[in-house]
Design a protein around this motif. Structure first.
Motif, mmCIF file in Angstrom:
data_model
loop_
_atom_site.group_PDB
_atom_site.id
_atom_site.type_symbol
_atom_site.label_atom_id
_atom_site.label_comp_id
_atom_site.label_asym_id
_atom_site.label_seq_id
_atom_site.Cartn_x
_atom_site.Cartn_y
_atom_site.Cartn_z
ATOM 1 N N PHE A 181 0.823 -1.203 0.000
ATOM 2 C CA PHE A 181 0.000 0.000 0.000
ATOM 3 C C PHE A 181 0.858 1.254 0.000
ATOM 4 C CE2 PHE A 181 -3.317 -2.912 1.503
ATOM 5 C CZ PHE A 181 -4.401 -2.451 0.755
ATOM 6 N N MET A 182 0.476 2.189 -0.870
ATOM 7 C CA MET A 182 1.121 3.497 -0.973
ATOM 8 C C MET A 182 0.056 4.570 -0.768
ATOM 9 S SD MET A 182 4.213 2.460 -2.019
ATOM 10 C CE MET A 182 5.008 3.935 -2.662
ATOM 11 N N ARG A 183 0.508 5.777 -0.442
ATOM 12 C CA ARG A 183 -0.455 6.874 -0.254
ATOM 13 C C ARG A 183 -0.869 7.546 -1.553
ATOM 14 N NH1 ARG A 183 -0.092 10.575 5.175
ATOM 15 N NH2 ARG A 183 -0.291 8.880 6.690
ATOM 16 N N THR A 184 0.006 7.566 -2.560
ATOM 17 C CA THR A 184 -0.318 8.314 -3.779
ATOM 18 C C THR A 184 -0.360 7.407 -5.003
ATOM 19 O OG1 THR A 184 1.974 8.856 -4.429
ATOM 20 C CG2 THR A 184 0.903 10.297 -2.787
ATOM 21 N N LYS A 185 -1.129 7.835 -5.971
ATOM 22 C CA LYS A 185 -1.258 7.095 -7.227
ATOM 23 C C LYS A 185 0.077 7.042 -7.960
ATOM 24 C CE LYS A 185 -5.833 9.186 -7.493
ATOM 25 N NZ LYS A 185 -6.671 10.173 -8.207
ATOM 26 N N HIS A 186 0.769 8.181 -7.997
ATOM 27 C CA HIS A 186 2.044 8.245 -8.713
ATOM 28 C C HIS A 186 3.055 7.269 -8.120
ATOM 29 C CE1 HIS A 186 5.641 9.830 -10.624
ATOM 30 N NE2 HIS A 186 6.173 10.039 -9.434
ATOM 31 N N GLN A 187 3.153 7.231 -6.781
ATOM 32 C CA GLN A 187 4.116 6.345 -6.150
ATOM 33 C C GLN A 187 3.749 4.877 -6.340
ATOM 34 O OE1 GLN A 187 7.048 7.083 -4.873
ATOM 35 N NE2 GLN A 187 6.745 9.255 -5.361
ATOM 36 N N ALA A 188 2.456 4.566 -6.354
ATOM 37 C CA ALA A 188 2.030 3.185 -6.588
ATOM 38 C C ALA A 188 2.422 2.740 -7.988
ATOM 39 C CB ALA A 188 0.519 3.069 -6.389
ATOM 40 N N ARG A 189 2.154 3.579 -8.962
ATOM 41 C CA ARG A 189 2.514 3.249 -10.343
ATOM 42 C C ARG A 189 4.025 3.102 -10.485
ATOM 43 N NH1 ARG A 189 -0.028 7.103 -12.406
ATOM 44 N NH2 ARG A 189 1.694 8.611 -12.463
ATOM 45 N N LYS A 190 4.773 4.029 -9.868
ATOM 46 C CA LYS A 190 6.231 4.012 -9.972
ATOM 47 C C LYS A 190 6.820 2.755 -9.340
ATOM 48 C CE LYS A 190 10.265 6.784 -8.610
ATOM 49 N NZ LYS A 190 10.701 8.036 -7.920
ATOM 50 N N LEU A 191 6.348 2.373 -8.153
ATOM 51 C CA LEU A 191 6.888 1.200 -7.471
ATOM 52 C C LEU A 191 6.573 -0.073 -8.239
ATOM 53 C CD1 LEU A 191 8.369 -0.116 -5.155
ATOM 54 C CD2 LEU A 191 6.240 -0.056 -3.822
#
Length: 455
Positions: free
Chosen positions: A250-260
């Motif tokens: 789980f990530m807080r932001t959409k951008h970080q989820a996509r990046k990871l």
């Protein structure tokens, strides 16, 4: 020793019992044991149970039971309201085989997709509608659907409805249903305006609570890993994601989820992302990849904190600690479902520790934080204990195995306690996955048993 009641003992008819047994569901969960005698008798009910408690069947069974014994009409007679489209889809998947056993038709209505198929289904005649409030109201305004024939109304995850601001729409929808209908409301909590809904729309409801509203899942082991900085966090997260089992990050932001998800895939760990910027077809594709094993890791925002069910998610990682304890519990509830065991890891940078400590107290989780790096003994021990992932068998092999697996599933549930110590998962081959928008005290308190796909 007292024998647990069966579905037949509770008053469930043979057609639905046969459907449940075909899916490996033999023994009722506590929420079902508590509510079914009242709801099958037509009494309004308020059910409170944590995520993974089995509440979907707790309301689907009495809904189908009632409609199977009343006259069909041109308009829907059953209505289930859900806060998000993915949760609505999950409920529909559980409901449809039960309804089909009594020749009842089900359709699911939600936004984010063209309405043409939903309109066509409604006009062809359906008995039960599973809907999100926004799209349902749109179709009501277009006079595609009326609710004046509704006999049974279910409101699922009412607290999440409140969180998303849907209660005004829910109020208007419930007002459009006949006042004498059978109503059931399921919610983890009764704060904010949920209690107002209960008082206004439920008549002398019986209340059933399974565990406290905020109690964690007992088969879940929690870990808090403190890291020195961003680079140490990155190495730890990649290690936790790189096992052969199924993991949810789980990530807080959409951008970080996509990046990871992209970084993990490029490093050799097949991963997909799930967040609000994805279209519905893209969400469906990514979830399908995760449930079939094509992708071993799902990196998600809180859109997946409620309603995601994939068999044998052995590890949930809070890469970014959640904003509040309720979200922590819902995120964590994606593992250790229906009696299976699971691990939850929260990774905290120095500046996040104080806030995280306060949140864990509110969640009633007593776990000692550990300062770690990727090669630290606590991390290596956890990684070594996680269960290997069993890829789905070919179709012919699954067919050959199905009879034996169903016959022995109850025994598997009873023997799960011994396997938990080694973290060997007892979940069956995954066949479906859905999601929606959007835990206990440490390792010593665990339990197993049961074999339903709970919600």
């Amino acid at each position: 020793m007292t024998m647990q009641q069966t579905f037949a003992d509770l008053g469930v008819g043979k057609p639905m019992i046969d459907v449940l047994a075909a899916g490996g569901i033999v023994d009722p969960f506590p929420i079902q044991l508590a509510t079914l005698p009242d709801t099958l008798a037509g009494r309004d009910a308020l059910g409170r149970g944590k995520t993974g408690s089995g509440k979907t069947l707790a309301f689907c069974i009495p809904l189908v039971h009632r409609l199977a014994h009343t006259r069909k009409t041109a308009q829907p007679r059953g209505l289930i309201l859900a806060p998000t489209r993915e949760l609505a889809s999950q409920i529909g998947a559980v409901l449809e085989p039960l309804a089909a056993a009594h020749n009842l038709k089900v359709t699911t209505i939600y936004g984010g997709v063209p309405q043409s198929r939903q309109v066509a289904a409604l006009r062809s005649g359906v008995d039960i509608v599973v809907a999100c409030p926004g799209r349902l109201e749109d179709l009501m305004k277009q006079r595609v659907v009326r609710l004046d024939s509704i006999e049974v109304t279910v409101l699922d995850e009412a607290d999440h409805m409140a969180d998303l601001g849907f209660l005004p729409a829910v109020t208007r929808i419930l007002t459009a249903t006949p006042s004498g209908g059978h109503r059931m409301l399921f919610s983890a909590t009764l704060d904010n305006d949920v209690d107002k809904l209960v008082k206004r729309f439920l008549r002398d409801p019986v209340t059933h609570s399974v565990d406290s509203a905020d109690s964690p899942v007992p088969a879940m082991t929690h870990h808090v890993f403190h890291v020195a900085g961003v680079e140490a966090k990155r190495e730890l997260v990649h290690l936790l994601a790189s096992g052969t089992g199924r993991r949810l990050l789980f990530m807080r932001t959409k951008h970080q989820a996509r990046k990871l998800a992209k970084q993990l895939t490029e490093s050799g760990v097949p991963s997909v992302d799930l967040h609000g910027n994805l279209s519905q077809p893209a969400r469906d594709r990514n979830l399908a990849a995760f449930t079939t094993g094509k992708a071993r890791v799902l990196v998600a925002t809180d859109i997946a904190a409620r309603g995601v069910h994939v068999d044998s998610v052995e590890l949930v990682v809070h890469v970014d600690p959640p904003a509040d304890y309720k979200t922590y519990l819902h995120r964590s509830g994606r593992t250790a479902r229906a009696g299976s065991a699971g691990n939850v890891v929260t990774v905290a940078l120095p500046e996040q520790r104080r806030e995280l400590q306060a949140m864990m107290r509110k969640a009633n989780i007593d776990v000692r934080p550990q300062q770690v790096a990727a090669d630290s003994p606590p991390v290596q021990e956890l990684v070594g204990e996680l269960a290997p992932y069993q890829a789905p068998a070919p179709q012919a092999e699954r067919s050959a195995q199905s009879t034996d697996s169903r016959a022995h599933r109850s025994q598997q549930g009873r023997s799960a306690t011994a396997r938990n110590r080694k973290r060997v998962g007892a979940g069956r081959v995954p066949v479906a996955v859905t999601a929606d928008r959007a835990g206990h005290k440490g390792a010593s308190h665990r339990r197993t048993g049961g074999h339903q796909r709970a919600n």
